[in-house]
Design an enzyme around this catalytic site. Structure first.
Site, PDB file in Angstrom:
ATOM      1  N   LYS A 172       0.946  -1.196   0.176  1.00 45.81           N
ATOM      2  CA  LYS A 172       0.017   0.094   0.017  1.00 45.81           C
ATOM      3  C   LYS A 172       0.988   1.128  -0.062  1.00 45.81           C
ATOM      4  O   LYS A 172       0.379   2.182  -0.729  1.00 45.81           O
ATOM      5  CB  LYS A 172      -0.864  -0.004   1.132  1.00 45.81           C
ATOM      6  CG  LYS A 172      -1.864  -1.099   1.150  1.00 45.81           C
ATOM      7  CD  LYS A 172      -2.913  -1.125   2.365  1.00 45.81           C
ATOM      8  CE  LYS A 172      -2.212  -1.301   3.631  1.00 45.81           C
ATOM      9  NZ  LYS A 172      -1.622  -2.582   4.076  1.00 45.81           N
ATOM     10  N   ARG A 219      -0.309  -9.332  13.317  1.00 44.26           N
ATOM     11  CA  ARG A 219      -0.795  -8.215  12.362  1.00 44.26           C
ATOM     12  C   ARG A 219      -1.812  -8.928  11.193  1.00 44.26           C
ATOM     13  O   ARG A 219      -2.864  -8.330  10.921  1.00 44.26           O
ATOM     14  CB  ARG A 219       0.297  -7.152  11.643  1.00 44.26           C
ATOM     15  CG  ARG A 219       0.929  -6.262  12.625  1.00 44.26           C
ATOM     16  CD  ARG A 219       2.235  -5.994  12.168  1.00 44.26           C
ATOM     17  NE  ARG A 219       2.083  -4.970  10.795  1.00 44.26           N
ATOM     18  CZ  ARG A 219       2.887  -4.750  10.297  1.00 44.26           C
ATOM     19  NH1 ARG A 219       4.312  -5.143  10.351  1.00 44.26           N
ATOM     20  NH2 ARG A 219       3.194  -3.754   9.166  1.00 44.26           N
ATOM     21  N   ARG A 228      11.222  -1.579  10.586  1.00 47.05           N
ATOM     22  CA  ARG A 228      10.398  -0.934  11.508  1.00 47.05           C
ATOM     23  C   ARG A 228      10.259  -1.961  12.578  1.00 47.05           C
ATOM     24  O   ARG A 228      10.474  -3.353  12.378  1.00 47.05           O
ATOM     25  CB  ARG A 228       9.176  -1.086  10.403  1.00 47.05           C
ATOM     26  CG  ARG A 228       8.574   0.018   9.991  1.00 47.05           C
ATOM     27  CD  ARG A 228       7.520   0.104   8.846  1.00 47.05           C
ATOM     28  NE  ARG A 228       6.321  -0.307   9.724  1.00 47.05           N
ATOM     29  CZ  ARG A 228       5.009  -0.557   9.162  1.00 47.05           C
ATOM     30  NH1 ARG A 228       4.975   0.118   8.017  1.00 47.05           N
ATOM     31  NH2 ARG A 228       3.877  -1.180   9.799  1.00 47.05           N
ATOM     32  N   ARG A 249      11.563  -5.975   4.579  1.00 46.63           N
ATOM     33  CA  ARG A 249      11.269  -4.723   4.359  1.00 46.63           C
ATOM     34  C   ARG A 249      12.195  -3.581   5.025  1.00 46.63           C
ATOM     35  O   ARG A 249      12.490  -3.983   6.039  1.00 46.63           O
ATOM     36  CB  ARG A 249       9.915  -4.173   4.684  1.00 46.63           C
ATOM     37  CG  ARG A 249       9.473  -2.810   4.492  1.00 46.63           C
ATOM     38  CD  ARG A 249       7.979  -2.877   4.365  1.00 46.63           C
ATOM     39  NE  ARG A 249       7.335  -3.084   5.476  1.00 46.63           N
ATOM     40  CZ  ARG A 249       5.989  -2.992   5.691  1.00 46.63           C
ATOM     41  NH1 ARG A 249       5.203  -2.478   4.639  1.00 46.63           N
ATOM     42  NH2 ARG A 249       5.018  -3.248   6.621  1.00 46.63           N
ATOM     43  N   ARG A 276      -9.516   0.390   9.126  1.00 45.94           N
ATOM     44  CA  ARG A 276      -8.877  -0.935   9.542  1.00 45.94           C
ATOM     45  C   ARG A 276      -9.939  -1.522  10.222  1.00 45.94           C
ATOM     46  O   ARG A 276      -9.744  -2.821  10.577  1.00 45.94           O
ATOM     47  CB  ARG A 276      -7.458  -0.805  10.249  1.00 45.94           C
ATOM     48  CG  ARG A 276      -6.355  -1.306   9.498  1.00 45.94           C
ATOM     49  CD  ARG A 276      -5.153  -1.365  10.448  1.00 45.94           C
ATOM     50  NE  ARG A 276      -3.680  -1.571  10.147  1.00 45.94           N
ATOM     51  CZ  ARG A 276      -2.897  -0.958   9.316  1.00 45.94           C
ATOM     52  NH1 ARG A 276      -3.014   0.286   9.040  1.00 45.94           N
ATOM     53  NH2 ARG A 276      -1.883  -1.674   8.897  1.00 45.94           N
TER      54      ARG A 276
END
Ligand code: AMP
Length: 208
Positions: free
Chosen positions: A13, A166, A155, A127, A88
């Site tokens: 996203k 998540r 992160r 990532r 969300r």
């Protein structure tokens, strides 16, 4: 254009928003980025959010809804916005709906980037981002340039454990917003299992 980007964590996203923003010239509003900024500033809200985020949980609806409603009321959102990571939960989707109805405006599209669960952990744990520009890379699929190799950061919630949490939250809390927007005829589905530029091309044709 008022649009929402929705999809599992690691669907791309943020990467796609950064690519689309040049074409659409509307603010990119990422609740994850806003919350990370609050964590960095060390505000009371940031401290609370940090605990939830590190564990892969969602930050409370009240906090996030208030933050987004305040943001989209700003001048630069008059012509539209691109929401990334919000809504969300179903209550967030309903609150946004009420807010936009009261303002006499409508959403144009909800772009649903689909990526199968089995690809998510790899995507998330690899990532990395440039702390200065926010540019997003992946150690395997989109490695940072050599001069950034030592600078990119991971992160705190991109660990395997937080990622699994998540993903579970995504299925229990976020996936139910898809039928909500389907009822409103707003969903456009895009297969996100491809290189970033290919996904951008698919999004552009879905929006055309
Ligand atoms: P993201 O950058 O979109 O992956 O978001 C990172 C984390 O911020 C999420 O795992 C949540 O803990 C929190 N977060 C971001 N957006 C929301 C939201 N709309 N509602 C609740 N928590 C959120």
């Amino acid at each position: 254009m008022r649009m929402i980007l929705v999809g599992p964590p690691g669907a791309g996203k943020g990467t796609q928003a950064a690519k689309l923003i040049d074409t659409h010239k509307i603010p990119h509003i990422s609740t994850g980025d806003m919350l990370r900024a609050a964590v960095k500033e060390g505000t009371e809200m940031g401290k609370q959010a940090d605990i939830a985020m590190k564990a892969g949980n969602l930050v409370s609806d009240d906090v996030v809804i208030g933050m987004v409603i305040e943001r989209i009321a700003k001048e630069d959102c008059t012509e539209g916005f691109m929401l990334d990571g919000f809504p969300r939960t179903r209550p967030q989707a309903e609150a946004l709906d009420t807010e936009l109805t009261n303002a006499g405006v409508k959403l144009d599209v909800v772009l649903f980037i689909e990526v199968p669960d089995e690809l998510i952990v790899d995507r998330i744990t690899g990532r990395r981002s440039d702390p200065e520009t926010g540019a997003i890379y992946h150690l395997k699929f989109n490695p940072p340039p050599a001069e950034l190799a030592d600078k990119v950061v991971q992160r705190k919630d991109d660990t395997e454990e937080a990622c699994i949490a998540r993903l579970k939250k995504y299925h229990s809390e976020t996936a139910p917003i898809i039928p909500f927007y389907e009822e409103h005829g707003l969903i456009r589905r895009v297969d996100g299992n491809a290189a970033p530029d290919e996904v951008t091309a698919r999004i552009k044709s879905a929006l055309a």
